[in-house]
Design an enzyme around this catalytic site. Sequence first.
Site, short mmCIF file in Angstrom:
data_model
loop_
_atom_site.label_atom_id
_atom_site.label_comp_id
_atom_site.label_asym_id
_atom_site.label_seq_id
_atom_site.Cartn_x
_atom_site.Cartn_y
_atom_site.Cartn_z
N ASN A 258 6.72 25.15 10.89
CA ASN A 258 6.93 25.87 9.63
C ASN A 258 7.10 24.87 8.51
OD1 ASN A 258 7.08 28.30 11.12
ND2 ASN A 258 9.27 28.06 11.41
N LYS B 216 15.28 23.58 16.87
CA LYS B 216 14.47 23.16 15.73
C LYS B 216 14.57 21.65 15.55
CE LYS B 216 15.25 27.48 13.24
NZ LYS B 216 15.91 28.10 12.09
N GLN C 163 5.72 26.22 17.38
CA GLN C 163 5.49 26.70 16.01
C GLN C 163 5.98 25.65 15.03
OE1 GLN C 163 6.68 30.80 15.29
NE2 GLN C 163 7.43 30.28 13.28
N ASP D 60 20.16 36.69 2.77
CA ASP D 60 21.18 35.69 3.10
C ASP D 60 22.54 36.03 2.51
OD1 ASP D 60 19.38 34.31 4.62
OD2 ASP D 60 19.05 32.70 3.17
N HIS E 117 20.64 30.70 9.53
CA HIS E 117 19.78 31.54 10.37
C HIS E 117 19.80 31.10 11.83
CE1 HIS E 117 17.34 31.68 6.40
NE2 HIS E 117 18.21 32.67 6.42
N ARG F 253 0.81 -1.21 0.00
CA ARG F 253 0.00 0.00 0.00
C ARG F 253 0.85 1.27 0.00
NH1 ARG F 253 -2.80 -0.94 5.48
NH2 ARG F 253 -0.66 -1.59 5.83
N TYR G 242 9.68 22.10 9.79
CA TYR G 242 10.41 22.14 11.05
C TYR G 242 9.55 22.65 12.19
CZ TYR G 242 11.74 26.75 9.06
OH TYR G 242 11.75 27.97 8.45
#
Length: 183
Positions: free
Chosen positions: A49, A72, A47, A167, A62, A24, A131
Amino acid sequence: MVEIKQTALAGVLEIFPKVFKDQRGYFFESYREDWLQQEGVAHGWVQDNQSFSQKGTVRGLHFQRGDYAQAKLVRVIQGKVLDVVVDLRKDSPTFGQSYSALLTTEANNLMYVPVGFAHGFSVLEDAIFAYKCSNYYHKESEGGIRWNDPKLAIDWRVSEPIISEKDKDWPTIEEFKLSEGGL
């Protein structure tokens, strides 16, 4: 069933969930709080994202400062990325060192990035990236390290990277160290 690998940077973990496949398709648990708890990590994730990026994109590096610092837990939902972290903890013996891991749809693996690290990724195949964050995003607390800093010498595995203007303008690791000393 999960395999958790300690990396060369203290606190950074690679997580390989058990994937169950049959005619499946497949099933796996993409997150369980007890996986991280057994490694001494406890967060109330606040949170989630998700981003889509085309092949050749580099996002990062970052981080969030101070009261808005974030841990994270990252993974690829579809595609393939090279996930990269850089240690910015001022008292760490591995300050300025990086670690990278390939996150893929096939492996369904995750990377845990603790507070005190810059994070980024390069997209090796079009990718949907997700994340969890331990704190809310706060624009005024945002920071970064230049993705192509020669001192870091990160091989992003892309020949013509697609980079945001933001960046391109982050400081080098040495400029960051001189101005802030670390996180």
